[in-house]
Scaffold this active site. Structure first.
Site, mmCIF file in Angstrom:
data_model
loop_
_atom_site.group_PDB
_atom_site.id
_atom_site.type_symbol
_atom_site.label_atom_id
_atom_site.label_comp_id
_atom_site.label_asym_id
_atom_site.label_seq_id
_atom_site.Cartn_x
_atom_site.Cartn_y
_atom_site.Cartn_z
ATOM 1 N N LYS A 22 14.261 -12.749 84.493
ATOM 2 C CA LYS A 22 14.251 -12.065 83.192
ATOM 3 C C LYS A 22 12.991 -11.204 83.058
ATOM 4 O O LYS A 22 13.069 -10.049 82.630
ATOM 5 C CB LYS A 22 14.268 -13.106 82.068
ATOM 6 C CG LYS A 22 13.933 -12.544 80.705
ATOM 7 C CD LYS A 22 13.824 -13.619 79.667
ATOM 8 C CE LYS A 22 12.494 -14.292 79.549
ATOM 9 N NZ LYS A 22 11.446 -13.579 78.783
ATOM 10 N N ASN A 23 11.850 -11.744 83.441
ATOM 11 C CA ASN A 23 10.591 -11.014 83.232
ATOM 12 C C ASN A 23 10.399 -9.853 84.205
ATOM 13 O O ASN A 23 9.471 -9.062 84.044
ATOM 14 C CB ASN A 23 9.396 -11.968 83.296
ATOM 15 C CG ASN A 23 9.279 -12.801 82.034
ATOM 16 O OD1 ASN A 23 10.056 -12.616 81.089
ATOM 17 N ND2 ASN A 23 8.329 -13.716 82.008
ATOM 18 N N CYS A 120 3.896 -14.889 66.455
ATOM 19 C CA CYS A 120 4.852 -15.377 67.435
ATOM 20 C C CYS A 120 4.642 -16.876 67.535
ATOM 21 O O CYS A 120 3.543 -17.354 67.316
ATOM 22 C CB CYS A 120 4.563 -14.660 68.751
ATOM 23 S SG CYS A 120 5.301 -15.378 70.187
ATOM 24 N N ARG A 125 -0.041 -12.739 69.412
ATOM 25 C CA ARG A 125 0.167 -12.017 70.674
ATOM 26 C C ARG A 125 -0.031 -10.535 70.420
ATOM 27 O O ARG A 125 0.913 -9.795 70.205
ATOM 28 C CB ARG A 125 1.554 -12.332 71.235
ATOM 29 C CG ARG A 125 1.708 -13.801 71.540
ATOM 30 C CD ARG A 125 3.053 -14.137 72.122
ATOM 31 N NE ARG A 125 3.117 -13.901 73.538
ATOM 32 C CZ ARG A 125 4.188 -14.164 74.284
ATOM 33 N NH1 ARG A 125 5.267 -14.662 73.739
ATOM 34 N NH2 ARG A 125 4.182 -13.940 75.577
ATOM 35 N N ARG A 400 17.497 -17.287 75.348
ATOM 36 C CA ARG A 400 16.754 -16.034 75.559
ATOM 37 C C ARG A 400 16.439 -15.827 77.027
ATOM 38 O O ARG A 400 16.312 -14.681 77.470
ATOM 39 C CB ARG A 400 15.420 -16.078 74.797
ATOM 40 C CG ARG A 400 15.548 -15.863 73.318
ATOM 41 C CD ARG A 400 14.174 -15.721 72.716
ATOM 42 N NE ARG A 400 13.396 -14.763 73.483
ATOM 43 C CZ ARG A 400 12.078 -14.679 73.472
ATOM 44 N NH1 ARG A 400 11.370 -15.479 72.718
ATOM 45 N NH2 ARG A 400 11.455 -13.773 74.198
HETATM 46 C C1 UD1 Z 1 4.178 -12.232 79.890
HETATM 47 C C2 UD1 Z 1 5.490 -12.938 80.099
HETATM 48 C C3 UD1 Z 1 5.444 -14.336 79.485
HETATM 49 C C4 UD1 Z 1 4.226 -15.100 80.009
HETATM 50 C C5 UD1 Z 1 2.951 -14.286 79.867
HETATM 51 C C6 UD1 Z 1 1.757 -14.938 80.545
HETATM 52 C C7 UD1 Z 1 7.093 -11.129 80.142
HETATM 53 C C8 UD1 Z 1 8.186 -10.416 79.454
HETATM 54 N N1 UD1 Z 1 6.531 -12.147 79.474
HETATM 55 O O1 UD1 Z 1 3.984 -12.113 78.483
HETATM 56 O O2 UD1 Z 1 6.641 -15.012 79.834
HETATM 57 O O3 UD1 Z 1 4.084 -16.296 79.266
HETATM 58 O O4 UD1 Z 1 3.119 -12.988 80.463
HETATM 59 O O5 UD1 Z 1 2.036 -15.191 81.879
HETATM 60 O O6 UD1 Z 1 6.744 -10.823 81.262
HETATM 61 N N2 UD1 Z 1 -3.266 -10.152 75.052
HETATM 62 C C9 UD1 Z 1 -4.139 -9.484 74.248
HETATM 63 N N3 UD1 Z 1 -3.894 -8.146 74.002
HETATM 64 C C10 UD1 Z 1 -2.834 -7.478 74.532
HETATM 65 C C11 UD1 Z 1 -1.956 -8.184 75.343
HETATM 66 C C12 UD1 Z 1 -2.191 -9.521 75.601
HETATM 67 O O7 UD1 Z 1 -5.110 -10.058 73.750
HETATM 68 O O8 UD1 Z 1 -2.697 -6.285 74.260
HETATM 69 C C13 UD1 Z 1 -3.490 -11.585 75.329
HETATM 70 C C14 UD1 Z 1 -2.362 -12.487 74.840
HETATM 71 O O9 UD1 Z 1 -2.517 -12.819 73.491
HETATM 72 C C15 UD1 Z 1 -2.496 -13.679 75.754
HETATM 73 C C16 UD1 Z 1 -2.960 -13.050 77.066
HETATM 74 O O10 UD1 Z 1 -3.484 -11.778 76.729
HETATM 75 O O11 UD1 Z 1 -3.477 -14.554 75.282
HETATM 76 C C17 UD1 Z 1 -1.899 -12.880 78.102
HETATM 77 O O12 UD1 Z 1 -0.775 -12.249 77.518
HETATM 78 P P1 UD1 Z 1 0.181 -11.295 78.346
HETATM 79 O O13 UD1 Z 1 -0.076 -11.444 79.802
HETATM 80 O O14 UD1 Z 1 0.111 -9.926 77.767
HETATM 81 O O15 UD1 Z 1 1.597 -11.910 78.027
HETATM 82 P P2 UD1 Z 1 2.917 -11.093 77.921
HETATM 83 O O16 UD1 Z 1 2.820 -9.924 78.838
HETATM 84 O O17 UD1 Z 1 3.257 -10.888 76.510
#
Ligand code: UD1
Length: 433
Positions: A22-23, A120, A125, A400
């Site tokens: 999915k990811n 969330c 997030r 999901r």
């Molecule tokens: C992706 C995965 C999710 C997984 C996560 C961590 C997908 C669709 N989802 O989520 O399944 O749990 O990686 O492996 O691939 N953060 C910020 N600012 C930003 C973006 C992120 O502070 O602009 C923080 C987040 O709050 C979190 C950390 O960075 O604490 C990691 O998040 P991130 O790697 O971005 O997760 P996702 O990409 O949303």
């Protein structure tokens, strides 16, 4: 609202097949925005987040065919006539990964309007890193009425150093950079296999990307991209969930169609708990014929232990002898499954970002509630070893991201079924063996 009824006690035996990731599928679908030619994607899992993405793209004017069959799970996406470069709150609130369209839209259309995701279930997030990165590429960003609006005549290459490692942030900016004018160098990038898979797809579309899967990615921007065909990688989190299910139930389970090298941190940890793990090129066999030992786990970015396996590992830890300390480093507030596991008899104390699990505890069936995608998977796993019949509410969370999980588990001996109706209070139907 659908529920699962699970009767615990059966070891999982046989072969279970993993679906496409999915990811990896979500960013791949967003990448289709970058070209006016059709992009054909295979290995697309039949899960709700994919349907949400289909709706998201269709609302922008894309033609999206999505079909599932025995041989192929395929989508063909053609973004020739994008009329509305927008991701509405209605869709973004159900799936935060909708923000993946931000970069591709501004790169291809010069404009994107994407709702902010808001809170969330697994903590705040934010998407500030996506926004800062786009600004580095020359986009003008404004925020109004809960929406981010990004505009640029043409993005220009730049240097992006991520303050924090972000998976979808890396993917979003990688897509944006493919059509930027000049070279982009991105540092402190996520190294997840899904990032490398996206880069493979983009390179097949004519992009010039090097280094995906390492902390530094270089992108030479091109004028335009073209259509292609691509098969997404297997779902390492679904595979990991089944591997833990095999281990937890004292089973002998062959998890096929996966990529064992994407599972190294988990497989090593399971080895430490006393489970036998046998790997071949595209399968992992897990044999659990002895007691489980407690082991600590710390979630980290890839190649560390995945946060998306933390909840499932916690279910396993309840069945291991000794104390397991599980530290969640990636997301705040990602222990909501712990309280439900406690209701089933687990001994778990939460101390900030650490969960202390004391085992082994006998679990007993209870009515429990899924709170997010991976938390729901952990409740299914716990229910597989609980005494009696567990009813798991709100399984839309699991839908999901897991394709027909109840059918797959039933085929290897689990007693699990889905019910859609509200049950009368005292007449819970028995699960058929
Ligand atoms: C992706 C995965 C999710 C997984 C996560 C961590 C997908 C669709 N989802 O989520 O399944 O749990 O990686 O492996 O691939 N953060 C910020 N600012 C930003 C973006 C992120 O502070 O602009 C923080 C987040 O709050 C979190 C950390 O960075 O604490 C990691 O998040 P991130 O790697 O971005 O997760 P996702 O990409 O949303």
């Amino acid at each position: 609202m659908d529920k699962f009824v699970v009767r615990g006690g059966n070891p999982l035996l046989g072969t279970i097949r993993v679906s496409g990731a999915k990811n990896a599928a979500l960013p791949a679908m967003a990448a289709a925005i970058l070209t006016d030619e059709p992009v054909i994607l295979e290995g697309i899992p039949q899960v709700r987040d994919i349907e949400t993405t289909r709706q998201l793209l269709a609302a922008m004017g894309a033609e999206v065919e999505l079909g599932y069959g025995r041989a192929h799970h395929r989508t063909t996406i053609c973004c020739r006539d994008l009329t509305s470069p927008e991701a509405s709150y209605e869709l973004v609130k159900t799936m935060r990964a909708s923000t993946l369209v931000l970069g591709p839209l501004v790169a291809r259309m010069g404009r994107a309007r994407v709702s902010l995701p808001g809170g969330c279930a697994i903590g705040a997030r934010p998407i500030d890193l996506h926004i800062k990165g786009l600004e580095r590429l020359g986009a003008k960003i404004t925020q109004e009425h809960g929406y981010i609006e990004a505009t640029a005549d043409r993005l220009r290459g730049g240097q992006i150093v991520f303050e924090k490692i972000t998976v979808t942030g890396t993917e979003d900016l990688l897509m944006a950079a493919t059509l930027a004018d000049g070279e982009t160098i991105m540092q402190n990038c996520a190294r997840e296999p899904e990032v490398a898979d996206l880069a493979d797809l983009l390179n097949k579309m004519g992009a010039k990307i090097e280094g995906a899967g390492t902390p530094t990615i270089r992108v030479q921007g091109v004028e335009q991209l073209h259509g292609t065909k691509h098969r997404v990688i297997p779902d390492r989190i679904e595979a990991g969930t089944f591997i833990v299910a095999g281990a937890l139930t004292g089973g002998d389970l062959n998890v096929s169609g996966c990529e064992p090298k994407h599972l190294t941190a988990l497989l090593q940890k399971l080895g430490d708990t006393g489970v036998t793990v046998l790997q071949s090129t595209d399968a992992v066999r897990v044999i659990a014929n002895g007691p489980l030992r407690a082991c600590d786990v710390i979630t980290e970015e890839y190649p560390g232990f995945p946060t998306d396996m933390q909840a499932q590992y916690m279910a396993l830890a309840t069945q291991a002898s000794g104390t397991s300390v599980i530290t969640e480093n990636i997301f705040e507030n990602r222990f909501m499954h712990a309280q439900e596991l406690v209701r089933m008899g687990a001994n778990i104390k939460i101390e900030g970002s650490r969960a202390v699990v004391r085992g082994k505890t006998e679990l007993s069936a209870a009515a429990v509630q899924a709170s997010d995608l991976r938390a729901s998977a952990s409740l299914v796993l716990a229910a597989l070893v609980a005494e009696g019949e567990t009813i798991i509410d709100r399984v839309y969370h699991i839908d999901r991201g897991y394709e027909h999980i109840e059918e797959k588990l039933r085929n290897v001996g689990a007693q699990i079924r889905r019910i859609g109706e509200i049950l009368p209070k005292r007449a819970v139907p028995a699960v058929r063996a």
